[in-house]
Design an enzyme around this catalytic site. Sequence first.
Site, PDB file in Angstrom:
ATOM      1  NE  ARG A  53      10.965  34.173 -39.930  1.00  0.00           N
ATOM      2  CZ  ARG A  53      10.468  34.816 -40.962  1.00  0.00           C
ATOM      3  NH1 ARG A  53      11.115  34.834 -42.130  1.00  0.00           N
ATOM      4  NH2 ARG A  53       9.332  35.471 -40.891  1.00  0.00           N
ATOM      5  N   GLY A  54       8.597  31.518 -40.685  1.00  0.00           N
ATOM      6  CA  GLY A  54       7.576  31.966 -41.623  1.00  0.00           C
ATOM      7  C   GLY A  54       6.721  30.748 -41.943  1.00  0.00           C
ATOM      8  CB  ALA A  55       3.070  30.168 -41.701  1.00  0.00           C
ATOM      9  NE  ARG A  96       7.976  29.081 -34.256  1.00  0.00           N
ATOM     10  CZ  ARG A  96       8.104  30.290 -34.833  1.00  0.00           C
ATOM     11  NH1 ARG A  96       8.674  30.407 -36.014  1.00  0.00           N
ATOM     12  NH2 ARG A  96       7.648  31.361 -34.216  1.00  0.00           N
ATOM     13  CD  GLN A 203      10.896  37.452 -36.299  1.00  0.00           C
ATOM     14  OE1 GLN A 203      10.910  38.487 -35.632  1.00  0.00           O
ATOM     15  NE2 GLN A 203      10.444  36.316 -35.813  1.00  0.00           N
ATOM     16  CG  ASP A 244       2.375  32.896 -38.397  1.00  0.00           C
ATOM     17  OD1 ASP A 244       2.429  34.136 -38.334  1.00  0.00           O
ATOM     18  OD2 ASP A 244       3.366  32.177 -38.653  1.00  0.00           O
ATOM     19  CG  ASN A 254       1.281  37.907 -39.198  1.00  0.00           C
ATOM     20  OD1 ASN A 254       1.869  36.928 -39.682  1.00  0.00           O
ATOM     21  ND2 ASN A 254       1.716  39.132 -39.392  1.00  0.00           N
ATOM     22  CE  LYS A 255       6.824  36.785 -35.193  1.00  0.00           C
ATOM     23  NZ  LYS A 255       7.046  35.701 -34.194  1.00  0.00           N
TER      24      LYS A 255
HETATM   25  O1  MRU Z   1       8.030  33.698 -35.758  1.00  0.00           O
HETATM   26  P1  MRU Z   1       8.085  33.767 -37.249  1.00  0.00           P
HETATM   27  O2  MRU Z   1       9.233  34.564 -37.751  1.00  0.00           O
HETATM   28  O3  MRU Z   1       7.992  32.406 -37.878  1.00  0.00           O
HETATM   29  O4  MRU Z   1       6.755  34.554 -37.647  1.00  0.00           O
HETATM   30  C1  MRU Z   1       6.479  34.780 -38.999  1.00  0.00           C
HETATM   31  C2  MRU Z   1       5.247  35.548 -39.246  1.00  0.00           C
HETATM   32  O5  MRU Z   1       4.509  35.908 -38.349  1.00  0.00           O
HETATM   33  C3  MRU Z   1       4.873  35.779 -40.692  1.00  0.00           C
HETATM   34  O6  MRU Z   1       4.223  36.992 -40.856  1.00  0.00           O
HETATM   35  C4  MRU Z   1       3.947  34.651 -41.173  1.00  0.00           C
HETATM   36  O7  MRU Z   1       4.495  33.405 -40.868  1.00  0.00           O
HETATM   37  C5  MRU Z   1       3.655  34.729 -42.593  1.00  0.00           C
HETATM   38  S1  MRU Z   1       5.049  34.318 -43.584  1.00  0.00           S
HETATM   39  C6  MRU Z   1       4.604  34.300 -45.209  1.00  0.00           C
END
Ligand code: MRU
Length: 353
Positions: A53-55, A96, A203, A244, A254-255
């Site tokens: 996970r993470g963009a 996603r 996270q 994201d 973002n999250k």
């Molecule tokens: O749901 P996730 O854990 O994939 O969400 C991740 C985030 O929101 C991060 O802040 C974002 O992807 C940036 S990662 C460099």
Amino acid sequence: MSPTIPPKTIQWVGGLNGHVLMIDQTRLPTELVMIECRDAETMWEAIKHLRIRGAPAIGIAAAMGAVLGIRDYGGSDRRGFLKRLDEICDHLGTSRPTGVNLFWALDRMRKHARSTETADIGALKIALLDEARRIRDEDAAMCRAIGKHGEALIRPDCGVLTHCNAGGLATAEYGTALAPLYTAHDRGRRFRVYVGETRPLLQGSRLTAWELQQAGIEVQVLCDSMVGALMKQGRVDLAITGADRIAASGDVANKVGTYSLAVLAQVHEVPFYVAAPSSTFDPLIPDGSGIPIEERDPDEIRCGFGRLTAPPDVPCYCPAFDVTPARLIRGIITERGLIQPVDSERITETLRD
Ligand code: MRU
């Protein structure tokens, strides 16, 4: 001081018949377990269920997933190959919806196949593997550059607040929001990091706290609802998160929880920065209202800790992301430099080739 060696989040092992090796992030922080991924469907599941996970990491995973899917193509015609590649990419794209790096990487794979002028299917497959590896390596380089452009913001003895995980685990390595912290740390600077748990999937407490501890950086976890109190006490000098998807206007998805953090930061006059590579910008979406926001399973809220923490049938509101308007963001740290102030002109200028 020895430089920070972040965990290898995702890598391709071997040649075309090899496999993807990645950290199963659902198991952290109690276990550091690597998983091997050998087909596109397993990769789809890993992305969907946040094993990866993470963009930026999702983008890399999708590109490698496309290779896993297409390498078994048994036909000998180029048109059939490209059609099958599109089907695989379309499917991976359903995993996603919010992080644009997923679509950016899949698009790059499709374009690379089309611009590789050969009728040799074996050569096309190799070209796609090379491209997926390039996407990974470029991401690692972008993260290092973000670290260099952002490290001056991390003053000696300051308090930095972050949210979710935008570290090495969320990218090829090193991270986006955490990159300036790693760079400042490598240069011998001391500072404190605060990270909100990041409900519902934690996270922040599971991943960011683990990552920063591994690197020897002082970190303190708090519940998301404690951020206002922390800022009111004057303990936060700066907030940095990842992104994201960033719209043309500079609005940032973002999250979920990032928007509340940015509002609180403004009230308490704490500068709020976003760190992201150019692959996270989506110039086709004019502003944040057009960014698709993923809704997740309500059970992640009702029984996220393996036991019910709410009545089993209570309705829940469960967006995975929120949008922070550009006006609340002091600057966006990219691999090409700092975008400040955040507006469409500066973004276009910075991203121009
Ligand atoms: O749901 P996730 O854990 O994939 O969400 C991740 C985030 O929101 C991060 O802040 C974002 O992807 C940036 S990662 C460099």
